[in-house]
Scaffold this motif. Structure first.
Motif, mmCIF file in Angstrom:
data_model
loop_
_atom_site.group_PDB
_atom_site.id
_atom_site.type_symbol
_atom_site.label_atom_id
_atom_site.label_comp_id
_atom_site.label_asym_id
_atom_site.label_seq_id
_atom_site.Cartn_x
_atom_site.Cartn_y
_atom_site.Cartn_z
ATOM 1 N N TRP A 175 -20.388 -59.081 46.602
ATOM 2 C CA TRP A 175 -19.099 -58.786 46.501
ATOM 3 C C TRP A 175 -18.000 -59.470 47.032
ATOM 4 N N ILE A 176 -18.204 -60.326 47.996
ATOM 5 C CA ILE A 176 -17.210 -61.214 48.444
ATOM 6 C C ILE A 176 -17.045 -62.165 47.482
ATOM 7 N N GLN A 177 -17.769 -62.794 46.736
ATOM 8 C CA GLN A 177 -17.790 -63.837 45.692
ATOM 9 C C GLN A 177 -17.040 -63.072 44.641
ATOM 10 N N LEU A 178 -16.899 -61.885 44.346
ATOM 11 C CA LEU A 178 -16.472 -60.976 43.336
ATOM 12 C C LEU A 178 -14.916 -60.925 43.471
ATOM 13 N N LEU A 182 -11.843 -62.324 41.493
ATOM 14 C CA LEU A 182 -10.608 -61.484 41.237
ATOM 15 C C LEU A 182 -9.314 -62.384 41.700
ATOM 16 N N VAL A 183 -9.251 -62.771 42.853
ATOM 17 C CA VAL A 183 -8.012 -63.354 43.423
ATOM 18 C C VAL A 183 -7.633 -64.706 42.514
ATOM 19 N N PHE A 184 -8.811 -65.323 42.274
ATOM 20 C CA PHE A 184 -8.366 -66.583 41.311
ATOM 21 C C PHE A 184 -8.008 -66.178 40.081
ATOM 22 N N LEU A 185 -8.394 -65.237 39.427
ATOM 23 C CA LEU A 185 -7.916 -64.837 38.245
ATOM 24 C C LEU A 185 -6.257 -64.122 38.135
ATOM 25 N N LEU A 186 -6.214 -63.412 39.207
ATOM 26 C CA LEU A 186 -4.626 -63.035 39.559
ATOM 27 C C LEU A 186 -3.873 -64.338 39.739
#
Length: 217
Positions: A175-178, A182-186
C-alpha cells in the motif's frame, strides 16, 4: 514382522505449481495407488517443498519410488533415509497429506513436529529422521490428526496461493509503494501541464514577432 521405509524431500516444479489441480491430483492418485499396494504414507507440503515418508514391502516401495522419481510434477528429489523398521508406524494412513501452508498457528505445527517449523529452509538429514518420526508417530497416536482440517490439499494453484499469501503478508508495504507510485504519477502530470503552459506562453510572443517581421518585409 519388519517393514521397509523410505523418506525423501523434493520441490514442486514451476509448471506443476501453475495448475489448479496438481496437489489434489497427487493426493488422489497416491491414495488409490497406496491402498492397492498396501503402502502407508504421510506427505507434508510447505512453500513448494515436499517431504514424504512411505512404508511397506521393500519391493513395493522401491517400485513405487521409481514411479515417483519419474513424476514431472516435482524435482530435486533427495532420499534422506531408507531401511528396515520393526513394524508399521501409520497403519491408518494410506496417503495422509498435511499442507503446512494452511497451518497458521505454530502451536499446531509443533503438535506434529517442531522440526517442520523450518522445513522450507532446512534440508533434513538422517540425523533428523528419528526425532521427526517419533514426533509424527506421537501425533498419529494422539488422534489429533482426525480433528485438523488442513490434512487435505486445497483445490487451487499453488503459485496463485503463494502470491495471495505474499500479498497479505506484505500488504502494508505494498500500500505504501502504491501511494508513492500515485504521488509520482501526479507529479509527472503536474510537470507536463506546467511545461505546456510555459510553452504556450513562449509561443505567443514568438508568433507576434514572426507576424511583425513578415509585415515589415
Amino acid at each position: 514382522m519388519s517393514v521397509f521405509y523410505l523418506i525423501y524431500t523434493s520441490k514442486i516444479t514451476l509448471q506443476a505449481s501453475l495448475h489448479n489441480m496438481t496437489l489434489i491430483d497427487i493426493y488422489r492418485q497416491a491414495a488409490a495407488r497406496n491402498t492397492q499396494a498396501n503402502v502407508n504414507s504421510v506427505l507434508f507440503f510447505k512453500q513448494g517443498n515436499f517431504l514424504q515418508y512411505m512404508e511397506g514391502s521393500e519391493r513395493t516401495i522401491t517400485q513405487l519410488f521409481d514411479k515417483i522419481k519419474a513424476d514431472k510434477r516435482h524435482k530435486n528429489i533427495h532420499v534422506i533415509e531408507q531401511g528396515q523398521a520393526p513394524n508399521r508406524l501409520f497403519g491408518h494412513w494410506k496417503m495422509h497429506c498435511i499442507n503446512l501452508d494452511n497451518v497458521n498457528d505454530m502451536d499446531d505445527v509443533d503438535d506434529i513436529s517442531p522440526l517442520l517449523g523450518y522445513f522450507e529452509t532446512a534440508q533434513f538429514d538422517s540425523a533428523s529422521v528419528p526425532r521427526l518420526l517419533a514426533d509424527v508417530e506421537n501425533y498419529y497416536r494422539s488422534g489429533k490428526w482426525q480433528r485438523h482440517q488442513h490434512t487435505n490439499f486445497d483445490k487451487g494453484s499453488y503459485s496463485h496461493a503463494k502470491l495471495r499469501r505474499l500479498g497479505f503478508k506484505h500488504r502494508y508495504f505494498l500500500w505504501i509503494q502504491l501511494g508513492f507510485l500515485l504521488v509520482f504519477l501526479l507529479l509527472m502530470i503536474y510537470w507536463v501541464l506546467q511545461n505546456r503552459v510555459h510553452l504556450a506562453a513562449l509561443n505567443h510572443p514568438l508568433s507576434a514577432l514572426t507576424g511583425f517581421l513578415a509585415a515589415a518585409l
